[in-house]
Scaffold this active site. Structure first.
Site, PDB file in Angstrom:
ATOM      1  N   TYR A 144       0.828  -1.203   0.000  1.00  0.00           N
ATOM      2  CA  TYR A 144       0.000   0.000   0.000  1.00  0.00           C
ATOM      3  C   TYR A 144       0.864   1.255   0.000  1.00  0.00           C
ATOM      4  CZ  TYR A 144      -3.837  -3.168   1.213  1.00  0.00           C
ATOM      5  OH  TYR A 144      -4.754  -4.183   1.216  1.00  0.00           O
ATOM      6  N   GLU A 160       5.477  17.410   1.168  1.00  0.00           N
ATOM      7  CA  GLU A 160       4.726  17.485  -0.089  1.00  0.00           C
ATOM      8  C   GLU A 160       3.729  16.332  -0.194  1.00  0.00           C
ATOM      9  OE1 GLU A 160       3.081  19.049  -3.087  1.00  0.00           O
ATOM     10  OE2 GLU A 160       4.933  20.064  -2.530  1.00  0.00           O
ATOM     11  N   GLU A 183      -4.896  17.578   0.508  1.00  0.00           N
ATOM     12  CA  GLU A 183      -5.684  18.177  -0.573  1.00  0.00           C
ATOM     13  C   GLU A 183      -6.695  17.187  -1.133  1.00  0.00           C
ATOM     14  OE1 GLU A 183      -3.095  19.806  -3.538  1.00  0.00           O
ATOM     15  OE2 GLU A 183      -2.544  21.519  -2.288  1.00  0.00           O
ATOM     16  N   GLU A 185     -16.932  21.497  -2.753  1.00  0.00           N
ATOM     17  CA  GLU A 185     -17.156  22.909  -3.054  1.00  0.00           C
ATOM     18  C   GLU A 185     -16.261  23.777  -2.169  1.00  0.00           C
ATOM     19  OE1 GLU A 185     -19.995  21.133  -0.312  1.00  0.00           O
ATOM     20  OE2 GLU A 185     -19.794  20.784  -2.443  1.00  0.00           O
ATOM     21  N   HIS A 218     -14.799  26.185   0.512  1.00  0.00           N
ATOM     22  CA  HIS A 218     -15.151  26.463   1.901  1.00  0.00           C
ATOM     23  C   HIS A 218     -13.944  27.142   2.546  1.00  0.00           C
ATOM     24  CE1 HIS A 218     -16.035  25.824   6.138  1.00  0.00           C
ATOM     25  NE2 HIS A 218     -17.299  25.634   5.786  1.00  0.00           N
ATOM     26  N   LYS A 274      -5.735  23.775   3.350  1.00  0.00           N
ATOM     27  CA  LYS A 274      -4.864  23.567   2.189  1.00  0.00           C
ATOM     28  C   LYS A 274      -3.728  24.588   2.157  1.00  0.00           C
ATOM     29  CE  LYS A 274      -8.118  21.530  -1.106  1.00  0.00           C
ATOM     30  NZ  LYS A 274      -8.723  21.737  -2.430  1.00  0.00           N
ATOM     31  N   ASP A 275      -4.025  25.837   2.485  1.00  0.00           N
ATOM     32  CA  ASP A 275      -3.000  26.877   2.481  1.00  0.00           C
ATOM     33  C   ASP A 275      -1.929  26.616   3.533  1.00  0.00           C
ATOM     34  OD1 ASP A 275      -4.383  28.115   0.439  1.00  0.00           O
ATOM     35  OD2 ASP A 275      -5.159  29.764   1.685  1.00  0.00           O
TER      36      ASP A 275
END
Length: 120
Positions: A12, A65, A72, A81, A83, A90-91
């Protein structure tokens, strides 16, 4: 953990690494930079301590990374969508990669720049 589940865990993990390399452009860039740093280490015959620092930095950047990539994908699956909290997550993950990359670049300059200058 039995032998079969240990082998499955490795399988995996390698599937994840393969998916990361195939689908993450920035990951390929970071892996390429890591390979260049390793090649530079061989070219300049860096010391054992320098090898430890170079390899640690390469691992740190690639791992951050990969975690950024995973976060992400998870965020996109959970909340496709836009939000504001997903954007912030994410930032921040991207900022972790940026920070690791900057520290690694500085480390690389400290190790390699004097060696490169001595060639000139």
């Amino acid at each position: 953990m039995n032998k079969q589940s240990l082998l499955s865990a490795f399988r995996y993990a390698f599937q994840g690494l393969s998916a990361f390399i195939r689908t993450d452009r920035n990951g390929r860039i970071h892996i390429g930079a890591a390979l260049l740093a390793v090649a530079g280490g061989f070219f300049f015959s860096i010391s054992a301590v320098e090898w430890c620092l170079v390899l640690f930095c390469c691992g740190l950047v690639c791992c951050t990374e990969m975690l950024n990539h995973a976060l992400e994908k998870l965020c996109d699956a959970v909340h496709p969508e836009k939000h504001p909290l997903i954007k912030q997550a994410k930032d921040v993950a991207a900022a972790a990669v940026l920070f690791a990359s900057l520290i690694s670049a500085i480390t690389g300059l400290i190790i390699f720049l004097p060696k490169f200058i001595s060639l000139l």
